[in-house]
Structure formats: C-alpha cells, structure tokens
Write a protein that holds these residues in place. Structure first.
Motif, short mmCIF file in Angstrom:
data_model
loop_
_atom_site.label_atom_id
_atom_site.label_comp_id
_atom_site.label_asym_id
_atom_site.label_seq_id
_atom_site.Cartn_x
_atom_site.Cartn_y
_atom_site.Cartn_z
N LYS A 161 71.86 -7.24 67.58
CA LYS A 161 73.00 -6.34 67.77
C LYS A 161 73.05 -5.26 66.70
N ALA A 162 72.76 -5.65 65.44
CA ALA A 162 72.76 -4.69 64.34
C ALA A 162 71.64 -3.67 64.50
N PHE A 163 70.46 -4.15 64.87
CA PHE A 163 69.31 -3.24 65.01
C PHE A 163 69.49 -2.31 66.21
N SER A 164 70.12 -2.82 67.29
CA SER A 164 70.26 -2.01 68.50
C SER A 164 71.10 -0.76 68.26
N THR A 165 72.00 -0.79 67.26
CA THR A 165 72.82 0.39 66.96
C THR A 165 71.99 1.48 66.28
N CYS A 166 70.81 1.11 65.75
CA CYS A 166 69.94 2.08 65.05
C CYS A 166 68.75 2.53 65.89
N ALA A 167 68.47 1.81 66.99
CA ALA A 167 67.21 2.02 67.72
C ALA A 167 67.06 3.45 68.23
N SER A 168 68.14 3.99 68.82
CA SER A 168 68.06 5.35 69.38
C SER A 168 67.83 6.38 68.28
N HIS A 169 68.59 6.24 67.19
CA HIS A 169 68.43 7.19 66.07
C HIS A 169 67.04 7.09 65.47
N LEU A 170 66.53 5.89 65.31
CA LEU A 170 65.20 5.70 64.74
C LEU A 170 64.13 6.31 65.63
N SER A 171 64.32 6.22 66.94
CA SER A 171 63.37 6.84 67.88
C SER A 171 63.35 8.36 67.74
N ILE A 172 64.55 8.95 67.61
CA ILE A 172 64.64 10.41 67.48
C ILE A 172 64.06 10.87 66.14
N VAL A 173 64.34 10.12 65.07
CA VAL A 173 63.77 10.46 63.76
C VAL A 173 62.25 10.43 63.81
N SER A 174 61.69 9.39 64.42
CA SER A 174 60.23 9.27 64.53
C SER A 174 59.65 10.42 65.33
N LEU A 175 60.34 10.79 66.41
CA LEU A 175 59.87 11.89 67.25
C LEU A 175 59.94 13.22 66.51
N PHE A 176 61.05 13.47 65.82
CA PHE A 176 61.25 14.75 65.12
C PHE A 176 60.25 14.93 63.98
N TYR A 177 60.17 13.93 63.10
CA TYR A 177 59.27 14.05 61.96
C TYR A 177 57.80 13.87 62.36
N GLY A 178 57.57 13.05 63.38
CA GLY A 178 56.19 12.86 63.85
C GLY A 178 55.61 14.14 64.44
N THR A 179 56.39 14.83 65.28
CA THR A 179 55.91 16.08 65.87
C THR A 179 55.82 17.19 64.82
N GLY A 180 56.79 17.21 63.87
CA GLY A 180 56.74 18.20 62.79
C GLY A 180 55.50 18.03 61.94
#
Length: 309
Positions: free
Chosen positions: A236-255
């Motif tokens: 439950k704790a990790f699920s609140t971060c999963a979406s944000h972590l995905s976007i961070v990975s996508l943003f910095y990964g593509t950059g």
C-alpha cells in the motif's frame, strides 16, 4: 573567432525530420495526434482533480500543476512545427525562436522542479505520516509551486539574455524541429564560451540538484517501507509512489538519452528524434501512467464521465 560574415539575423531555418514531401503528411498526422492526446489527457487529469473532492490533496494538487505544465511544454514546440509542415515553410523568426527557447526552459525546469516537489510530498506522506497534513498545508503547497515558477522563470530569463548577446553567421540552418538551445548556439559566429559555461553549470545545478533530492527522498521512502512489518502495508505504501516513480524514470531517462545521443553522434536527425521522447512522448504518457496505476484517479475519471469508464 572572426565575425566578419556575421549578420543581424531575422530568421532561422528549421530542418525538422525529413525533407521528403511524401513523409510530411505522415509526420503531420502523427504529431497532431500525439499533441491532441497530450492536451486532452492532461486536461482530463486537471478536471478530475478539480471536480472530485477526494483528490483535493497535496499529491493531486501537484499532479494537476504538472499536467498544466505538460500541456504548455508541448504547446511550446509542436504547434509551430505543425504550422511549418502545413504551410511548407521551415523558417522561424529570430524573435519567435528566442521566445520559444525562453518558454521551453520555463516548462522543462517546471517539470523538473515539480517532480522533485512531488517526491518530497511522497517522502513526507510515508516517512512522516502523522505530521503530513500539518506540514503540507495549502499555503505551503502553493508556496512550493510559486518557488518552482520563480526559479524556472529566472533560469529561462538568464538563458534568453545570454542568447541575445550572440551574433550569427549566414548559415542559419537549425537541424531540430524547434529552437533547441545547443543547436542555436552552434550557429553563432561570436564567442560562445560564456554560454557554454552557463548551460553546463545550469545543467549541473538545476538538473543534478533536483535529481539528488528525488534520489534522497526515495532512499528514505524505501527504508521506511522496508521497516513496515506486513506485506500488505508495504504494498500500500509503495503503490502511492509507483506512478510518480514511473514518470520520474521516464523524464530523466529520456533526458539522459537525448544528452547521450547528442554527445555520441553528430547525426542531427538522431538527436532530433531523441528530443521527441522528452518533448512529446513523456508529456503524452504521464496522464496514462497516473490514470492506469492510480485507483483514486481512475475513480475520479469514472465520476467525471458518469460511470461510463
């Protein structure tokens, strides 16, 4: 460097992706569709967070701001490219180019800072849950977003003023589909050492600083989640971060991919194609990531459409 061939530039030539006339309709259709999906998807996120009282929380306040910034970010580059394809013109005026770069810097840095603020929000929610709503009150949330805007605007103003100091040669072909700062600097006849240094230090401070903050927040989050005894509690704790972590990975990964691509190859079309990933694809995918991985957003979207989703 000699500046005898320099001129008071009035416009630049944007090469884009292809000069093949047969591909222009395909490129126009593809980018128009992606732009439409980006705008509509992010607008839905904004409407859902405004209309649903269950989403009147700091996390979703920052998400709605991120969605607004993503719409503006994409609108800085894509509409001009679509107009150029439709009118079969590849030029952009000097004033429009500088303006485009200024807004590009504002919105890319806003993305960067907002993702950092969202990481800090998740850190407080998980590691300091008892004091979360006291710390992240509406006044603090508004102040954090205001600071993000001020820092982004100051950086954009600095970069724009630095660009205005340059004089340009007669070869004004920009190999990107928009006025990308590095590409424009390379067209200058005057000394670009100061511009290069400003861009380098800005990348380190404004890119590395927020990334370090995000990594620190998630290190603390992982440590706190690991200390939770039940598997259900950890999930439950990790699920609140999963979406944000995905976007961070996508943003910095593509950059990072764009940076490596531009450094490793002189192929301008490869660099332009890589730029599409963080200027178009990332803002387009953000609403899907949050709507597919977040139950609260999915519930709000169902209410928004009267239970039809």
């Amino acid at each position: 460097m000699e500046t005898g061939n320099s001129t008071r530039v009035s416009e630049f030539l944007l090469q884009g992706f292809s000069e093949d006339p047969e591909l222009q309709s395909l490129i126009f259709g593809l980018f128009f569709s992606m732009y439409l999906v980006t705008v509509l998807g992010n607008l839905l996120i904004i409407l859902a967070t405004i209309s649903d009282s269950h989403l009147h929380m700091p996390m979703y306040f920052f998400l709605s701001n991120l969605s607004f910034v993503d719409i503006c970010f994409t609108s800085t580059t894509i509409p001009k490219m679509l107009v150029n394809i439709q009118t079969q013109r590849k030029t952009i005026t000097y004033t429009t180019c500088i303006t485009q770069m200024c807004f590009f810097f504002i919105f890319v840095e806003l993305d960067n800072f907002l993702l950092t603020v969202m990481a800090y929000d998740r850190f407080l929610a998980i590691c300091h849950s008892l004091h979360y709503m006291v710390i992240m009150n509406p006044w603090i949330c508004g102040l954090l977003v205001l600071v993000c805007w001020i820092l982004s605007a100051l950086h954009a103003l600095l970069q724009s003023l630095m660009m205005l100091q340059l004089s340009f040669c007669r070869n004004l072909e920009n190999t990107h589909f928009f006025c990308e700062c590095n590409q424009v600097v390379q067209l200058a006849c005057s000394d670009t050492f100061l511009n290069d240094m400003v861009m380098y230090f800005a990348s380190v401070l404004l890119g590395g600083g927020p990334l370090a903050g995000i990594l620190y927040s998630y290190c603390k989050i992982v440590s706190s989640i690991h200390a939770i005894s039940s598997a259900q509690g950890r999930y439950k704790a990790f699920s609140t971060c999963a979406s944000h972590l995905s976007i961070v990975s996508l943003f910095y990964g593509t950059g990072l991919g764009v940076y490596i691509s531009s450094s490793a190859t002189r192929n301008s079309h490869s660099s332009a194609t890589a730029s599409v990933m963080y200027t178009v694809v990332t803002p387009m995918l953000n609403p899907f990531i949050y709507s597919l991985r977040n139950k609260d957003v999915k519930r709000a979207l169902r209410r928004l459409f009267g239970g039809q989703l």
